[in-house]
Design a protein around this motif. Structure first.
Motif, PDB file in Angstrom:
ATOM      1  N   ASP B 370       3.710 -69.572  65.091  1.00  0.00           N
ATOM      2  CA  ASP B 370       2.835 -70.591  64.657  1.00  0.00           C
ATOM      3  C   ASP B 370       3.727 -72.072  64.594  1.00  0.00           C
ATOM      4  N   CYS B 371       4.884 -71.649  63.942  1.00  0.00           N
ATOM      5  CA  CYS B 371       5.658 -73.212  63.797  1.00  0.00           C
ATOM      6  C   CYS B 371       5.956 -73.642  65.306  1.00  0.00           C
ATOM      7  N   VAL B 372       6.025 -72.902  66.346  1.00  0.00           N
ATOM      8  CA  VAL B 372       6.448 -73.708  67.640  1.00  0.00           C
ATOM      9  C   VAL B 372       4.951 -74.019  67.982  1.00  0.00           C
ATOM     10  N   THR B 373       3.846 -73.392  67.778  1.00  0.00           N
ATOM     11  CA  THR B 373       2.732 -73.969  68.605  1.00  0.00           C
ATOM     12  C   THR B 373       2.140 -75.188  67.802  1.00  0.00           C
ATOM     13  N   ALA B 374       2.471 -75.136  66.231  1.00  0.00           N
ATOM     14  CA  ALA B 374       2.180 -76.489  65.421  1.00  0.00           C
ATOM     15  C   ALA B 374       2.971 -77.588  66.109  1.00  0.00           C
ATOM     16  N   SER B 375       4.336 -77.450  66.486  1.00  0.00           N
ATOM     17  CA  SER B 375       5.237 -78.328  66.928  1.00  0.00           C
ATOM     18  C   SER B 375       4.778 -78.806  68.199  1.00  0.00           C
ATOM     19  N   ALA B 376       4.360 -77.760  69.185  1.00  0.00           N
ATOM     20  CA  ALA B 376       3.984 -78.328  70.660  1.00  0.00           C
ATOM     21  C   ALA B 376       2.606 -79.228  70.425  1.00  0.00           C
ATOM     22  N   LYS B 377       1.861 -78.732  69.702  1.00  0.00           N
ATOM     23  CA  LYS B 377       0.580 -79.369  69.472  1.00  0.00           C
ATOM     24  C   LYS B 377       0.911 -81.032  69.202  1.00  0.00           C
ATOM     25  N   ALA B 378       1.844 -80.999  68.068  1.00  0.00           N
ATOM     26  CA  ALA B 378       2.055 -82.353  67.553  1.00  0.00           C
ATOM     27  C   ALA B 378       2.825 -83.388  68.800  1.00  0.00           C
ATOM     28  N   LEU B 379       3.509 -82.438  69.564  1.00  0.00           N
ATOM     29  CA  LEU B 379       4.427 -83.299  70.825  1.00  0.00           C
ATOM     30  C   LEU B 379       3.269 -84.039  71.570  1.00  0.00           C
ATOM     31  N   VAL B 380       2.269 -83.297  71.791  1.00  0.00           N
ATOM     32  CA  VAL B 380       1.348 -83.892  72.859  1.00  0.00           C
ATOM     33  C   VAL B 380      -0.236 -84.187  72.179  1.00  0.00           C
ATOM     34  N   ALA B 381      -0.006 -84.543  70.953  1.00  0.00           N
ATOM     35  CA  ALA B 381      -1.460 -84.941  70.381  1.00  0.00           C
ATOM     36  C   ALA B 381      -1.793 -86.009  70.612  1.00  0.00           C
ATOM     37  N   THR B 410      11.644 -64.368  64.929  1.00  0.00           N
ATOM     38  CA  THR B 410      12.465 -64.936  66.145  1.00  0.00           C
ATOM     39  C   THR B 410      11.106 -65.549  67.018  1.00  0.00           C
ATOM     40  N   SER B 411      11.275 -66.670  67.505  1.00  0.00           N
ATOM     41  CA  SER B 411      10.208 -67.075  68.759  1.00  0.00           C
ATOM     42  C   SER B 411      11.033 -68.033  69.791  1.00  0.00           C
ATOM     43  N   MET B 412      10.593 -68.514  70.642  1.00  0.00           N
ATOM     44  CA  MET B 412      11.411 -69.281  71.860  1.00  0.00           C
ATOM     45  C   MET B 412      10.136 -70.296  72.344  1.00  0.00           C
ATOM     46  N   VAL B 413      10.888 -71.559  73.002  1.00  0.00           N
ATOM     47  CA  VAL B 413      10.173 -72.223  73.405  1.00  0.00           C
ATOM     48  C   VAL B 413      10.618 -72.534  74.963  1.00  0.00           C
ATOM     49  N   LEU B 442      13.177 -78.514  67.217  1.00  0.00           N
ATOM     50  CA  LEU B 442      13.596 -79.477  65.973  1.00  0.00           C
ATOM     51  C   LEU B 442      12.490 -79.319  64.734  1.00  0.00           C
ATOM     52  N   GLN B 443      11.305 -79.607  65.257  1.00  0.00           N
ATOM     53  CA  GLN B 443      10.022 -79.618  64.547  1.00  0.00           C
ATOM     54  C   GLN B 443       9.784 -78.059  64.196  1.00  0.00           C
ATOM     55  N   ALA B 444       9.875 -77.217  64.908  1.00  0.00           N
ATOM     56  CA  ALA B 444       9.771 -75.566  64.610  1.00  0.00           C
ATOM     57  C   ALA B 444      10.703 -75.305  63.416  1.00  0.00           C
ATOM     58  N   VAL B 445      11.877 -75.558  63.527  1.00  0.00           N
ATOM     59  CA  VAL B 445      13.232 -75.352  62.396  1.00  0.00           C
ATOM     60  C   VAL B 445      12.397 -75.953  61.157  1.00  0.00           C
ATOM     61  N   VAL B 446      12.170 -77.265  61.103  1.00  0.00           N
ATOM     62  CA  VAL B 446      11.812 -77.899  60.014  1.00  0.00           C
ATOM     63  C   VAL B 446      10.404 -77.211  59.231  1.00  0.00           C
ATOM     64  N   ARG B 447       9.494 -77.092  60.211  1.00  0.00           N
ATOM     65  CA  ARG B 447       8.330 -76.427  59.647  1.00  0.00           C
ATOM     66  C   ARG B 447       8.590 -75.030  58.972  1.00  0.00           C
ATOM     67  N   PHE B 448       9.740 -74.348  59.836  1.00  0.00           N
ATOM     68  CA  PHE B 448       9.932 -72.972  59.134  1.00  0.00           C
ATOM     69  C   PHE B 448      10.587 -73.047  57.819  1.00  0.00           C
ATOM     70  N   ASP B 449      11.347 -74.123  57.916  1.00  0.00           N
ATOM     71  CA  ASP B 449      12.309 -74.281  56.378  1.00  0.00           C
ATOM     72  C   ASP B 449      11.293 -74.603  55.461  1.00  0.00           C
ATOM     73  N   ARG B 450      10.214 -75.521  55.568  1.00  0.00           N
ATOM     74  CA  ARG B 450       9.259 -75.744  54.569  1.00  0.00           C
ATOM     75  C   ARG B 450       8.425 -74.733  54.379  1.00  0.00           C
ATOM     76  N   LYS B 451       8.066 -73.721  55.179  1.00  0.00           N
ATOM     77  CA  LYS B 451       7.147 -72.812  54.821  1.00  0.00           C
ATOM     78  C   LYS B 451       8.086 -71.717  54.063  1.00  0.00           C
ATOM     79  N   ARG B 452       9.079 -71.529  54.255  1.00  0.00           N
ATOM     80  CA  ARG B 452      10.115 -70.551  53.413  1.00  0.00           C
ATOM     81  C   ARG B 452       9.932 -70.828  51.965  1.00  0.00           C
ATOM     82  N   PHE B 453       9.657 -72.002  51.467  1.00  0.00           N
ATOM     83  CA  PHE B 453       9.909 -72.293  50.022  1.00  0.00           C
ATOM     84  C   PHE B 453       8.822 -72.932  49.627  1.00  0.00           C
TER      85      PHE B 453
END
Lengths: 454, 454
Positions: B370-381, B410-413, B442-453
């Motif tokens: 989900d974090c990767v998908t949201a970041s990919a969407k944001a990149l090409v929005a 875990t996931s990959m781009v 980069l965004q995926a890591v930030v999104r994951f960090d936000r979601k954790r807390f």
């Protein structure tokens, strides 16, 4: 007594000593013993690569032994060792028995070794019987007949015949994949350097002019199943089939094994495998042989499809024309296989042929063949149905005699070997078969010596 | 500013720096540059085998660079390097970007290297933008992902996941056939000894318990043609196909190439070639892949029919069940091929399979995806038809993420690479494609960090 003073019956009665011949063979095999396949002390293969330390040791023994049997020993610039027992006449070249003491990395105790030991046994019989020859008689140990360490077989007989330039031979590098010389991979050694290292770089030029011969006889195991299958004792060898050795290089493209669909690959190994399969089918159709002995695959990683494969390729046939037919047909087939692999990415594989060595069919000297035939007849004369016990035969394998035949009268004697197997640790020829061959070649040399001066 | 204080728009606006990312990549490729394929300074492949001197040099650079970006660096007993930039909370594990700096012997500049450099670029962007994360963030360089020098890919991530015993990994010997390490043939080195030699045998136990992670994200080139063919920018990787690695040993009988008729041979190379050809046909039928990367032929002499061949064999499929179907079918086929070759002498070839490695299909963590998908969407929005510019994809190749996924989310781009080619010097991904991937991760890591807390 002089050979020319012997009666025909006395010549026909000459025999090598069975036990002593076994002693020469197995004593010499202490240097370079290979894979053990049985419980008996002599039941091992041999791994005595040309110009190795083991080869040096057996050479030293050969020199010492032939000297003790009255020979004058010389070494030429290819490390060929000529041991000559002088005859009554000093002004004529000697008649030789020759073969080789080097072996395949997984070879046996008879290929080459039997031939040299039969030469030593001839010297011993002549001494024992007090026989003097008209011309001298000799034994020659040819260097690197196998072509296993330095990848040109019979190279030193070839230089002697002036068919191969000395410089080519001296600069030839050892094969890095020969298992028993692991250091070869990092710094392959040249023949010249290897000769120097074991102190067998002789000062006499390697040439039939500097080391002349009246004739060359060679005793060898058949390395095929014909004699043993037919229960025959001796093969009178009339010639050797033609052959060519190539290096085939197949170039494709490296790619990842996990993420590259088959249609996106230019897989040099897959293309090579198809070529190897097709090669046998085409060779078989033309009654020829085709064999792959060395294969190198790059880059050599489990998860990378190989972009480059190089393999040795050996085609043999009755005449060079037969080899040519297979060559021509396979070049087309290999091109087609290469073009197919990689066409999906418009980067088809490429294949190139490099000819490393070739020899047309060899026809041995009729005079020498006569000497061998008469000796084979004499050997089996008192057995039932003697004519069924020997035959003429053509050699499938190359031998040093192929090159000596270019310059001097030459022929060969074959004896059976178990299952027709050679180039294998379990290569085996019975003591009876060995001594049969040694008796035939002993008589053949005496007959030739008599004929020269009649 | 804390990641949890950023607006959604601010997160979506985060971008890696294109030129700087190129600098990280090509600066690091000065150590172990390989085959040149173009005129530009960066137009070479890579030959940086795991734990080589070149690998040591790039590791030293990695440690120094991440330290200069505020990281605390640790090395474990497999030489895995963990660089952690502390977050606001000291008591929780960091979120990692990871990949590997080792390459194939004829590899390129992107496989693994892009992933590690994207991690460094993430550290730099966070520093530049003054962003503090809730948990720490880190970059990990895994040892010997390629399995090229030490023949188990992803082995050090495997030890970290406690899927592979440390002792097994430490005693693993290098492959002697890797061309760029010629000395390996004489005395193959163990991983432990190689780690010691370059001073990367760390004291921290190699385990997810000692070096814990909140999650593992990995950016990689696709190594296949799907994205590049479809003109897509980003692949959201949902998992990895299953695979098995084997060593196949085929035993026949050495014999002479010149004197042994085809029907008297048990030619291990001919049988192996038939197996290799058949393997592709069977794998293709089941939509799987089968590949041979390493081939060893003994005794390795031009005029000896090989009595022994050993080859690496890699079967991959969507699920382990598919791999099993190919395995079962090919065992039967290989047995039949072996039985055929040598039956004329009642000594048929024998074939044995040795399983070296296997991994079932991997399914990545839905939260990370989900974090990767949201970041990919944001990149090409803001591009036309954005939904067409990214896709979900399954990886054909294995990655360190296969093992991290066993212990942590875990996931990959994936980003496109030219012609889908990898494990080749000309492997290439454009600066634009590289930075797209780095921005997404980069965004995926930030999104994951936000979601954790949250």
């Amino acid at each position: 007594m002089l050979t020319t003073e012997l009666s025909e019956a006395e010549v026909s009665g000459l025999r090598a000593n069975k036990e002593r011949l076994q002693d020469w063979i197995h004593h010499s095999c202490q240097w370079g013993s290979g894979v053990r396949w049985g419980d008996q002390p002599t039941e091992t293969g041999m791994a005595r690569l040309a110009l190795s330390q083991e080869d040096k040791q057996v050479r030293d023994w050969f020199v010492e032994t032939t000297k003790s049997l009255g020979c004058h020993v010389t070494v030429d610039s290819m490390g060929n060792i000529f041991a000559v027992r002088p005859g009554r006449r000093a002004d004529v070249p000697a008649t030789f028995i020759g073969s080789h003491l080097d072996t395949q990395p997984t070879g046996g105790r008879y290929d080459g070794i039997l031939g040299v030991c039969a030469g030593i046994e001839m010297l011993k019989v002549l001494e024992e019987r007090g026989i003097e020859t008209e011309g001298g008689v000799g034994v020659v140990n040819w260097t690197n007949e196998e072509g296993a360490r330095f990848p040109k077989s019979m190279i030193s007989a070839g230089v002697w015949a002036e068919s191969i330039p000395l410089e080519t031979a001296h600069s030839l590098l050892e094969v890095p994949t020969v298992a028993s010389l692991p250091s070869a991979a990092s710094a392959p050694e040249s023949m010249k350097s290897a000769l120097e290292k074991i102190n067998y770089l002789g000062t006499i030029p390697c040439s039939y002019k500097s080391s002349p011969m009246a004739a060359h006889f060679e005793l060898h195991i058949e390395q095929g199943p014909h004699l043993v299958t037919a229960g025959q004792h001796v093969g009178v060898v009339t010639g050797v089939q033609a052959y060519r050795w190539y290096r085939i290089n197949v170039t494709g493209r490296d790619c990842h094994t996990g993420s590259t669909a088959f249609q996106h690959r230019a897989d040099a190994m897959y293309a090579s495998a198809r070529m190897m399969v097709r090669a046998r089918e085409v060779a078989d159709k033309h009654s020829c042989l085709a064999s792959v002995g060395i294969v190198e695959v790059k880059p050599g990683s489990v998860n990378t499809v190989p972009g480059f494969v190089s393999f040795s390729f050996d085609i043999r046939g009755p005449e060079i024309e037969d080899v040519n037919v297979v060559d021509t047909e396979l070049r087309k087939e290999f091109d087609a296989i290469a073009a197919e692999e990689g066409k999906g990415i418009a980067k088809p594989c490429r294949v190139e042929w490099q000819l490393d060595f070739e020899t047309p069919a060899t026809k041995f000297d009729p005079g020498c063949i006569d000497c061998v035939t008469a000796s084979a007849k004499a050997l089996v004369a008192d057995r039932p149905d003697p004519e069924s016990l020997y035959r003429t035969i053509r050699s499938g394998a190359g031998h040093d005699s192929v090159f000596t035949n270019k310059r001097v009268p030459t022929s060969m004697v074959f004896v059976p070997c178990k299952d027709g197997v050679s180039h294998h640790p379990e290569e085996f020829s019975s003591a009876e078969d060995c001594v049969n061959g040694a008796s035939v070649i002993l008589q053949a040399v005496v007959r030739f010596d008599r004929k020269r001066f009649q």
